[in-house]
Write a protein that holds these residues in place. Structure first.
Motif, PDB file in Angstrom:
ATOM      1  N   ALA A  25       0.915  -1.153  -0.147  1.00  0.00           N
ATOM      2  CA  ALA A  25       0.028  -0.148  -0.008  1.00  0.00           C
ATOM      3  C   ALA A  25       0.833   1.277  -0.072  1.00  0.00           C
ATOM      4  CB  ALA A  25      -0.859   0.346   1.116  1.00  0.00           C
ATOM      5  N   GLU A  26       2.159   1.211   0.644  1.00  0.00           N
ATOM      6  CA  GLU A  26       2.810   2.392   0.800  1.00  0.00           C
ATOM      7  C   GLU A  26       3.633   2.610  -0.942  1.00  0.00           C
ATOM      8  OE1 GLU A  26       3.215  -0.503   2.725  1.00  0.00           O
ATOM      9  OE2 GLU A  26       2.403   0.682   4.406  1.00  0.00           O
ATOM     10  N   GLU A  27       3.617   1.763  -1.485  1.00  0.00           N
ATOM     11  CA  GLU A  27       4.070   1.858  -2.844  1.00  0.00           C
ATOM     12  C   GLU A  27       3.100   2.669  -3.638  1.00  0.00           C
ATOM     13  OE1 GLU A  27       6.166  -0.318  -6.522  1.00  0.00           O
ATOM     14  OE2 GLU A  27       5.333  -1.630  -4.959  1.00  0.00           O
ATOM     15  N   ALA A  28       1.780   2.101  -3.637  1.00  0.00           N
ATOM     16  CA  ALA A  28       0.576   2.761  -4.224  1.00  0.00           C
ATOM     17  C   ALA A  28       0.455   4.188  -3.593  1.00  0.00           C
ATOM     18  CB  ALA A  28      -0.506   1.769  -3.888  1.00  0.00           C
ATOM     19  N   ASP A  29       0.755   4.300  -2.580  1.00  0.00           N
ATOM     20  CA  ASP A  29       0.314   5.442  -1.849  1.00  0.00           C
ATOM     21  C   ASP A  29       1.289   6.576  -2.563  1.00  0.00           C
ATOM     22  OD1 ASP A  29      -0.774   7.559   0.339  1.00  0.00           O
ATOM     23  OD2 ASP A  29       1.304   7.410   0.661  1.00  0.00           O
ATOM     24  N   ARG A  30       2.558   6.415  -2.519  1.00  0.00           N
ATOM     25  CA  ARG A  30       3.587   7.199  -3.062  1.00  0.00           C
ATOM     26  C   ARG A  30       3.232   7.570  -4.426  1.00  0.00           C
ATOM     27  NH1 ARG A  30       7.778   3.867  -3.058  1.00  0.00           N
ATOM     28  NH2 ARG A  30       7.978   3.900  -5.426  1.00  0.00           N
ATOM     29  N   VAL A  31       3.156   6.726  -5.328  1.00  0.00           N
ATOM     30  CA  VAL A  31       2.590   6.591  -6.718  1.00  0.00           C
ATOM     31  C   VAL A  31       1.406   7.688  -6.736  1.00  0.00           C
ATOM     32  CG1 VAL A  31       1.552   5.734  -8.769  1.00  0.00           C
ATOM     33  CG2 VAL A  31       3.629   4.937  -7.780  1.00  0.00           C
ATOM     34  N   CYS A  32       0.378   7.602  -5.880  1.00  0.00           N
ATOM     35  CA  CYS A  32      -0.785   8.310  -5.612  1.00  0.00           C
ATOM     36  C   CYS A  32      -0.400   9.815  -5.349  1.00  0.00           C
ATOM     37  CB  CYS A  32      -1.756   8.014  -4.970  1.00  0.00           C
ATOM     38  SG  CYS A  32      -2.736   6.388  -5.167  1.00  0.00           S
ATOM     39  N   ARG A  33       0.378  10.012  -4.449  1.00  0.00           N
ATOM     40  CA  ARG A  33       0.658  11.598  -4.178  1.00  0.00           C
ATOM     41  C   ARG A  33       1.478  12.108  -5.266  1.00  0.00           C
ATOM     42  NH1 ARG A  33       0.307  12.537   1.205  1.00  0.00           N
ATOM     43  NH2 ARG A  33      -0.552  10.793   2.393  1.00  0.00           N
ATOM     44  N   VAL A  34       2.407  11.654  -6.143  1.00  0.00           N
ATOM     45  CA  VAL A  34       3.197  12.181  -7.269  1.00  0.00           C
ATOM     46  C   VAL A  34       2.154  12.383  -8.241  1.00  0.00           C
ATOM     47  CG1 VAL A  34       4.715  11.663  -8.650  1.00  0.00           C
ATOM     48  CG2 VAL A  34       5.249  11.043  -6.564  1.00  0.00           C
ATOM     49  N   VAL A  35       1.367  11.622  -8.693  1.00  0.00           N
ATOM     50  CA  VAL A  35       0.481  11.901  -9.899  1.00  0.00           C
ATOM     51  C   VAL A  35      -0.667  12.595  -9.560  1.00  0.00           C
ATOM     52  CG1 VAL A  35      -1.255  10.366 -11.588  1.00  0.00           C
ATOM     53  CG2 VAL A  35       1.039   9.299 -10.955  1.00  0.00           C
ATOM     54  N   LEU A  36      -1.227  12.736  -8.467  1.00  0.00           N
ATOM     55  CA  LEU A  36      -2.267  13.792  -8.090  1.00  0.00           C
ATOM     56  C   LEU A  36      -1.753  15.124  -8.004  1.00  0.00           C
ATOM     57  CD1 LEU A  36      -4.683  11.398  -6.001  1.00  0.00           C
ATOM     58  CD2 LEU A  36      -4.967  11.872  -8.466  1.00  0.00           C
ATOM     59  N   GLY A  37      -0.520  15.128  -7.410  1.00  0.00           N
ATOM     60  CA  GLY A  37      -0.031  16.527  -7.312  1.00  0.00           C
ATOM     61  C   GLY A  37       0.407  17.034  -8.420  1.00  0.00           C
ATOM     62  N   LEU A  38       0.821  16.205  -9.497  1.00  0.00           N
ATOM     63  CA  LEU A  38       0.859  16.849 -10.941  1.00  0.00           C
ATOM     64  C   LEU A  38      -0.311  17.155 -11.769  1.00  0.00           C
ATOM     65  CD1 LEU A  38       3.799  14.471 -12.010  1.00  0.00           C
ATOM     66  CD2 LEU A  38       4.006  17.128 -11.800  1.00  0.00           C
ATOM     67  N   LEU A  39      -1.212  16.266 -11.351  1.00  0.00           N
ATOM     68  CA  LEU A  39      -2.623  16.563 -12.089  1.00  0.00           C
ATOM     69  C   LEU A  39      -3.279  17.982 -11.601  1.00  0.00           C
ATOM     70  CD1 LEU A  39      -4.879  15.368 -13.864  1.00  0.00           C
ATOM     71  CD2 LEU A  39      -5.819  14.420 -11.892  1.00  0.00           C
ATOM     72  N   GLY A  40      -3.138  17.897 -10.070  1.00  0.00           N
ATOM     73  CA  GLY A  40      -3.717  19.148  -9.856  1.00  0.00           C
ATOM     74  C   GLY A  40      -3.237  20.349 -10.272  1.00  0.00           C
ATOM     75  N   TYR A  99      -5.590  12.690  -0.359  1.00  0.00           N
ATOM     76  CA  TYR A  99      -5.444  12.877  -1.948  1.00  0.00           C
ATOM     77  C   TYR A  99      -6.216  14.117  -2.307  1.00  0.00           C
ATOM     78  CZ  TYR A  99      -3.530   8.154  -1.326  1.00  0.00           C
ATOM     79  OH  TYR A  99      -2.981   7.102  -0.855  1.00  0.00           O
ATOM     80  N   ALA A 100      -7.173  14.465  -1.827  1.00  0.00           N
ATOM     81  CA  ALA A 100      -7.917  15.618  -2.271  1.00  0.00           C
ATOM     82  C   ALA A 100      -7.243  16.945  -2.090  1.00  0.00           C
ATOM     83  CB  ALA A 100      -9.403  15.851  -1.765  1.00  0.00           C
ATOM     84  N   LEU A 101      -6.555  16.777  -0.656  1.00  0.00           N
ATOM     85  CA  LEU A 101      -5.733  18.088  -0.265  1.00  0.00           C
ATOM     86  C   LEU A 101      -4.332  18.176  -1.425  1.00  0.00           C
ATOM     87  CD1 LEU A 101      -5.916  17.640   3.539  1.00  0.00           C
ATOM     88  CD2 LEU A 101      -6.850  19.468   2.044  1.00  0.00           C
ATOM     89  N   ILE A 102      -3.657  16.979  -1.700  1.00  0.00           N
ATOM     90  CA  ILE A 102      -2.672  17.106  -2.499  1.00  0.00           C
ATOM     91  C   ILE A 102      -3.263  17.597  -3.994  1.00  0.00           C
ATOM     92  CG2 ILE A 102      -1.089  15.618  -3.975  1.00  0.00           C
ATOM     93  CD1 ILE A 102      -1.168  13.853  -1.588  1.00  0.00           C
TER      94      ILE A 102
END
Length: 131
Positions: A21-36, A55-58
């Motif tokens: 889950a940590e690996e998935a979380d790291r990827v989510c944070r990067v991708v959603l930050g760039l998308l935002g 993830y909403a906050l990111i």
């Protein structure tokens, strides 16, 4: 409807075939930050409302992009932020996260989001458009 963090991560982990889950979380944070950094207005806020709070906050507090990135440059930027990532693995990571975000968003919101982005993002969201 907002997805719970665990549910969202489980979906990303399954699609991305991540071991933890940590690996998935790291990827989510990067991708959603760039998308935002590429989305504005009510569409970004509406997507954020459908994502888990962390993830909403990111998504809502990104660095602003100087210019919209093409899908290829978005993938390269993702690779630069994920340790050990190649462009191929980053494309996989981006698609895992964005396809789950698109599922959470629904078809109407996903269409509006794609209108804000340069051509070609439909494939990253797992929503190929007909020519």
């Amino acid at each position: 409807m907002t997805l719970r963090r665990e549910t969202f991560l489980d979906h990303v982990r399954e699609r991305g075939e991540y071991d933890t889950a940590e690996e998935a979380d790291r990827v989510c944070r990067v991708v959603l930050g760039l998308l935002g950094a590429h989305l504005v207005g009510t569409d970004r806020a509406e997507l954020a409302a459908r994502l888990p709070e962390a993830y909403a906050l990111i998504l809502l507090n990104p660095l602003q992009a100087a210019e919209p990135l093409s899908p290829e440059r978005f993938v390269r930027a993702t690779a630069a932020w994920i340790e050990g990532a190649s462009q191929a693995t980053a494309a996989w990571d981006v698609s895992a996260v964005l396809s789950v975000a698109a599922d959470a968003a629904g078809d109407d919101l996903t269409r509006r989001i794609l209108l804000q982005l340069p051509a070609g993002y439909d494939l990253l969201f797992g929503r190929p458009q007909s020519p």
